[in-house]
Scaffold this active site. Structure first.
Site, PDB file in Angstrom:
ATOM      1  N   ARG A 273     -85.843 -13.903  -1.091  1.00  0.00           N
ATOM      2  CA  ARG A 273     -86.641 -12.931  -0.332  1.00  0.00           C
ATOM      3  C   ARG A 273     -87.115 -11.796  -1.248  1.00  0.00           C
ATOM      4  NH1 ARG A 273     -81.905  -9.619   0.523  1.00  0.00           N
ATOM      5  NH2 ARG A 273     -80.260 -11.051  -0.013  1.00  0.00           N
TER       6      ARG A 273
ATOM      7  N   HIS B 104     -75.162  -5.837 -32.475  1.00  0.00           N
ATOM      8  CA  HIS B 104     -74.502  -6.957 -33.149  1.00  0.00           C
ATOM      9  C   HIS B 104     -75.227  -7.238 -34.452  1.00  0.00           C
ATOM     10  CE1 HIS B 104     -72.244  -8.754 -29.468  1.00  0.00           C
ATOM     11  NE2 HIS B 104     -71.457  -8.039 -30.218  1.00  0.00           N
TER      12      HIS B 104
ATOM     13  N   HIS C  12     -72.784  14.434 -22.270  1.00  0.00           N
ATOM     14  CA  HIS C  12     -73.456  14.798 -23.529  1.00  0.00           C
ATOM     15  C   HIS C  12     -73.854  13.507 -24.258  1.00  0.00           C
ATOM     16  CE1 HIS C  12     -74.073  17.923 -26.717  1.00  0.00           C
ATOM     17  NE2 HIS C  12     -74.303  16.798 -27.362  1.00  0.00           N
TER      18      HIS C  12
ATOM     19  N   GLY D  26     -67.268   4.340 -17.522  1.00  0.00           N
ATOM     20  CA  GLY D  26     -66.078   4.948 -18.127  1.00  0.00           C
ATOM     21  C   GLY D  26     -66.396   5.994 -19.174  1.00  0.00           C
TER      22      GLY D  26
ATOM     23  N   ASN E 237     -71.323   3.962 -24.436  1.00  0.00           N
ATOM     24  CA  ASN E 237     -71.030   3.867 -23.004  1.00  0.00           C
ATOM     25  C   ASN E 237     -71.776   4.998 -22.354  1.00  0.00           C
ATOM     26  OD1 ASN E 237     -69.131   1.777 -23.128  1.00  0.00           O
ATOM     27  ND2 ASN E 237     -67.534   3.231 -23.710  1.00  0.00           N
TER      28      ASN E 237
ATOM     29  N   HIS F  24     -79.480  -7.742 -33.372  1.00  0.00           N
ATOM     30  CA  HIS F  24     -79.902  -7.512 -31.985  1.00  0.00           C
ATOM     31  C   HIS F  24     -79.035  -6.444 -31.335  1.00  0.00           C
ATOM     32  CE1 HIS F  24     -76.899 -10.776 -31.863  1.00  0.00           C
ATOM     33  NE2 HIS F  24     -76.519 -10.254 -30.703  1.00  0.00           N
TER      34      HIS F  24
ATOM     35  N   SER G   4     -66.845   9.477 -20.707  1.00  0.00           N
ATOM     36  CA  SER G   4     -66.060  10.656 -20.350  1.00  0.00           C
ATOM     37  C   SER G   4     -66.890  11.934 -20.307  1.00  0.00           C
ATOM     38  CB  SER G   4     -64.937  10.820 -21.368  1.00  0.00           C
ATOM     39  OG  SER G   4     -65.485  10.930 -22.673  1.00  0.00           O
TER      40      SER G   4
ATOM     41  N   TYR H 229     -64.515 -15.505  -8.270  1.00  0.00           N
ATOM     42  CA  TYR H 229     -64.924 -16.682  -9.038  1.00  0.00           C
ATOM     43  C   TYR H 229     -65.274 -16.291 -10.480  1.00  0.00           C
ATOM     44  CZ  TYR H 229     -67.638 -20.696 -10.564  1.00  0.00           C
ATOM     45  OH  TYR H 229     -68.107 -21.764 -11.275  1.00  0.00           O
TER      46      TYR H 229
ATOM     47  N   LYS I 266     -72.886  -4.248  -9.544  1.00  0.00           N
ATOM     48  CA  LYS I 266     -72.390  -5.627  -9.488  1.00  0.00           C
ATOM     49  C   LYS I 266     -70.901  -5.618  -9.821  1.00  0.00           C
ATOM     50  CE  LYS I 266     -72.581  -9.955 -12.050  1.00  0.00           C
ATOM     51  NZ  LYS I 266     -72.810 -10.879 -10.934  1.00  0.00           N
ATOM     52  N   PHE I 267     -70.139  -6.395  -9.074  1.00  0.00           N
ATOM     53  CA  PHE I 267     -68.717  -6.545  -9.385  1.00  0.00           C
ATOM     54  C   PHE I 267     -68.484  -7.889 -10.041  1.00  0.00           C
ATOM     55  CE2 PHE I 267     -68.582  -3.365  -6.005  1.00  0.00           C
ATOM     56  CZ  PHE I 267     -67.715  -2.438  -6.569  1.00  0.00           C
TER      57      PHE I 267
ATOM     58  N   HIS J  68     -74.018  10.661 -26.466  1.00  0.00           N
ATOM     59  CA  HIS J  68     -73.165  10.275 -27.599  1.00  0.00           C
ATOM     60  C   HIS J  68     -72.864   8.788 -27.569  1.00  0.00           C
ATOM     61  CE1 HIS J  68     -70.190  10.584 -24.379  1.00  0.00           C
ATOM     62  NE2 HIS J  68     -69.375   9.849 -25.113  1.00  0.00           N
TER      63      HIS J  68
ATOM     64  N   CYS K 208     -70.623  19.646 -27.509  1.00  0.00           N
ATOM     65  CA  CYS K 208     -71.694  20.612 -27.790  1.00  0.00           C
ATOM     66  C   CYS K 208     -71.414  21.374 -29.097  1.00  0.00           C
ATOM     67  CB  CYS K 208     -71.814  21.599 -26.631  1.00  0.00           C
ATOM     68  SG  CYS K 208     -72.842  20.986 -25.274  1.00  0.00           S
TER      69      CYS K 208
ATOM     70  N   CYS L  73     -68.051  21.699 -22.859  1.00  0.00           N
ATOM     71  CA  CYS L  73     -68.240  20.334 -23.383  1.00  0.00           C
ATOM     72  C   CYS L  73     -67.650  20.225 -24.778  1.00  0.00           C
ATOM     73  CB  CYS L  73     -69.736  20.018 -23.420  1.00  0.00           C
ATOM     74  SG  CYS L  73     -70.102  18.528 -24.360  1.00  0.00           S
TER      75      CYS L  73
ATOM     76  N   HIS M  19     -77.053  19.228 -24.601  1.00  0.00           N
ATOM     77  CA  HIS M  19     -76.140  18.654 -23.615  1.00  0.00           C
ATOM     78  C   HIS M  19     -76.884  17.965 -22.469  1.00  0.00           C
ATOM     79  CE1 HIS M  19     -72.238  18.425 -21.572  1.00  0.00           C
ATOM     80  NE2 HIS M  19     -72.867  18.752 -20.457  1.00  0.00           N
TER      81      HIS M  19
ATOM     82  N   GLN N 276     -70.269   5.644 -29.889  1.00  0.00           N
ATOM     83  CA  GLN N 276     -69.041   5.485 -30.655  1.00  0.00           C
ATOM     84  C   GLN N 276     -69.216   4.408 -31.724  1.00  0.00           C
ATOM     85  OE1 GLN N 276     -65.216   5.370 -28.752  1.00  0.00           O
ATOM     86  NE2 GLN N 276     -66.099   5.763 -26.743  1.00  0.00           N
TER      87      GLN N 276
HETATM   88  P1  H2U Z   1     -66.697   7.941 -24.246  1.00  0.00           P
HETATM   89  O1  H2U Z   1     -67.374   8.982 -23.450  1.00  0.00           O
HETATM   90  O2  H2U Z   1     -67.537   6.721 -24.477  1.00  0.00           O
HETATM   91  O3  H2U Z   1     -65.323   7.644 -23.712  1.00  0.00           O
HETATM   92  O4  H2U Z   1     -66.490   8.547 -25.708  1.00  0.00           O
HETATM   93  C1  H2U Z   1     -65.945   9.788 -25.930  1.00  0.00           C
HETATM   94  C2  H2U Z   1     -64.864   9.675 -26.975  1.00  0.00           C
HETATM   95  O5  H2U Z   1     -64.600  10.976 -27.444  1.00  0.00           O
HETATM   96  C3  H2U Z   1     -63.552   9.103 -26.475  1.00  0.00           C
HETATM   97  O6  H2U Z   1     -63.290   7.907 -27.159  1.00  0.00           O
HETATM   98  C4  H2U Z   1     -63.235  11.064 -27.807  1.00  0.00           C
HETATM   99  C5  H2U Z   1     -62.527  10.190 -26.809  1.00  0.00           C
HETATM  100  O7  H2U Z   1     -61.385   9.620 -27.398  1.00  0.00           O
HETATM  101  N1  H2U Z   1     -62.849  12.478 -27.799  1.00  0.00           N
HETATM  102  C6  H2U Z   1     -62.549  13.096 -28.986  1.00  0.00           C
HETATM  103  O8  H2U Z   1     -62.540  12.451 -30.023  1.00  0.00           O
HETATM  104  N2  H2U Z   1     -62.254  14.437 -29.001  1.00  0.00           N
HETATM  105  C7  H2U Z   1     -62.218  15.211 -27.877  1.00  0.00           C
HETATM  106  O9  H2U Z   1     -61.990  16.401 -27.971  1.00  0.00           O
HETATM  107  C8  H2U Z   1     -62.429  14.607 -26.555  1.00  0.00           C
HETATM  108  C9  H2U Z   1     -62.815  13.156 -26.533  1.00  0.00           C
HETATM  109 ZN    ZN Z   2     -72.417  19.031 -24.439  1.00  0.00          ZN
END
Ligand code: H2U
Ligand code: ZN
Length: 349
Positions: free
Chosen positions: A30, A282, A165, A160, A154, A297, A162, A317, A312-313, A167, A54, A51, A114, A169
Site C-alpha cells: 500500500r 569500512h 554535540h 545510545g 552514533n 565505503h 550520550s 525471528y 524498527k525493532f 561528534h 564544547c 557539555c 554545540h 568516535q
Molecule cells: P557517544 O556519544 O557516541 O557515546 O560518544 C561519547 C564518548 O565520549 C563516550 O564513548 C566519552 C564517552 O566514553 N566521554 C569522554 O571521553 N569524556 C567525558 O568527559 C564524557 C564522555
Molecule cells: Zn557542546
C-alpha cells in the site's frame, strides 16, 4: 504466477558478508498512509556550559578542552580498549577461549558549535572532519600493535549517543573485528574470481539499474543496498577502487564531504527530525599488508521506520533467524531520492 521482487516474500543475499535478509514486500505494498508525528524540536545553544565536548569546558575526568576552532580529538576518558593491557590468553579446551586485546579509543568533535550537526555544517567544515579522520587513520594505523582503525558516529539518543554535540568516535585495535573480516573475505574472493573490485562492479550495476540510487556526484554514489536490513540503510561508495581514505584525491575529499552533507540533509528531511543513526567507514586494515580487495565505503544504519519516533525493532525471528524488512530497498531509495535537497530548518522561517 511469476516471481516478483516487489510482490512476493524472498531472501536477499549480501555479497559483502555472505548473510541473508528476508524481504516481505506484500506487507508494505500500500502507498504511504502513516501519520508522520514530529518529535519535539529541542533548541540548542551554540555553546552549552554543561557539555563535556564544547570548547573550554571540563570533561568528566577533569581535563579541560581547548578553545578549538574547527575539530578536536582526544583519547576517550572511558575507553573500551586500552594500550597497557598485559598479553595473555585463556584456553580451556575448544570451548572456553579468550585473548587479551590492545587498542586506543578516541572521540572527535566535528565542530565547536554545540547546536550543529553534519547536515547543517559547511562542506568546507566537513572537509576538515575528513582530514582529521585521515590523520587519525594514518597515525593510529602506524602503531605496530594497531591493525585496524574503526571510524564511526552514533547520532541521536535512540542510538545510545550520550551528547548532541556533533561528534564521532574511533576505536583502533590489534585484531580486525568480525564485520570487516567478513567483508574482507568476500571482497577478496570476488577479486580473485573476477580480477575486479566487488563494489566497483556493484556500483556500475546499480548505476545502470538506477532504482536503488539515492545520490550521485562525480566521485561517489549513495545507494540503498539491495540487501539493506535497516529501513533507510544506505552506503556511500567511492566510484574509484580505493582501499582507504588516505588515497583520496583533493577532489574526492571534496566530493565525499558534499555527499555526507547531502545524504544527512535527506535523512533529516525524511521525518523532519535530527535523524538518528550509527554510521562508519569500512576500509583496509592497518597491519602493513596490501589489501587490493578493499573498496572504501561508508555505511549508515538508521533505526527509524515510520516517523521521528517509530523505530524498527530487531526482535523475535530477527534475533533467532534472519533480519527481515517489509518496505523494499527500492521504495526506500525512491523516498529518499525524492526529498527536498535543502535542510528543512533552512527552508522554513
Ligand atoms: P557517544 O556519544 O557516541 O557515546 O560518544 C561519547 C564518548 O565520549 C563516550 O564513548 C566519552 C564517552 O566514553 N566521554 C569522554 O571521553 N569524556 C567525558 O568527559 C564524557 C564522555
Ligand atoms: Zn557542546
Amino acid at each position: 504466477m511469476d516471481f516478483d521482487l516487489h510482490e512476493h516474500p524472498h531472501r536477499r543475499y549480501n555479497p559483502l558478508t555472505g548473510e541473508y535478509i528476508l524481504v516481505s514486500p506484500h506487507r508494505m505494498k500500500r502507498p504511504w498512509q502513516g501519520q508522520v508525528e514530529k518529535s519535539e524540536e529541542e533548541i540548542r545553544p551554540q555553546h552549552d556550559p554543561d557539555c563535556y565536548l564544547c570548547p573550554g569546558n571540563s570533561r568528566v575526568g577533569g581535563e579541560q578542552n581547548p578553545q578549538y576552532k574547527n575539530t578536536f580529538v582526544f583519547t576517550n576518558d572511558f575507553a573500551a580498549l586500552k594500550e597497557d593491557v598485559p598479553s595473555g590468553s585463556l584456553e580451556k579446551g575448544d570451548l572456553l577461549r579468550a585473548k587479551s586485546e590492545k587498542g586506543i579509543c578516541k572521540v572527535i568533535c566535528f565542530s565547536p558549535r554545540h547546536d550543529l550537526t553534519l547536515p547543517q555544517m559547511e562542506v568546507s567544515e566537513i572537509v576538515k572532519v575528513i582530514e582529521l579522520w585521515q590523520k587519525e587513520y594514518q597515525e593510529l594505523g602506524s602503531h605496530p600493535e594497531i591493525n585496524y582503525v574503526q571510524i564511526f558516529e552514533n547520532k541521536g539518543q535512540m542510538m545510545g549517543c550520550s551528547n548532541p554535540h556533533p561528534h564521532g568516535q574511533i576505536w583502533a585495535q590489534s585484531t580486525v573485528p568480525m564485520e570487516p573480516v567478513l567483508e574482507c573475505k568476500h571482497q577478496g574472493d570476488y577479486l580473485q574470481k573476477y580480477g575486479r573490485s566487488l563494489l566497483e562492479d556493484y556500483v556500475k550495476q546499480e548505476l545502470e539499474e538506477k532504482e536503488r540510487i539515492v545520490l550521485e556526484n562525480e566521485h561517489f554514489v549513495t545507494l540503498v543496498p539491495f540487501w539493506a536490513v535497516w529501513p533507510f540503510e544506505t552506503m556511500i561508495i567511492s566510484k574509484r577502487h580505493i582501499a582507504n581514505i588516505l588515497q583520496f584525491t583533493k577532489e574526492e575529499k571534496q566530493a565525499y564531504a558534499q555527499m555526507l552533507k547531502q545524504l544527512t540533509i535527506l535523512y533529516d528531511n525524511l521525518f523532519e527530525t535530527s535523524f538518528p543513526y550509527s554510521a562508519g567507514i569500512h576500509q583496509s586494515p592497518t597491519d602493513g599488508l596490501e589489501y587490493k580487495e578493499w573498496h572504501f565505503h561508508h555505511h549508515f544504519y538508521p533505526p527509524l521506520l515510520r516517523s521521528a519516533t517509530v523505530k524498527k525493532f530487531m526482535v523475535g525471528y530477527e534475533m533467532l533467524g534472519d533480519p527481515q524488512r517489509d518496505i523494499t530497498a527500492e521504495s526506500s531509495a525512491e523516498r529518499l531520492r525524492n526529498l527536498p535537497r535543502v535542510h528543512y530548518k533552512e527552508s522554513k522561517p
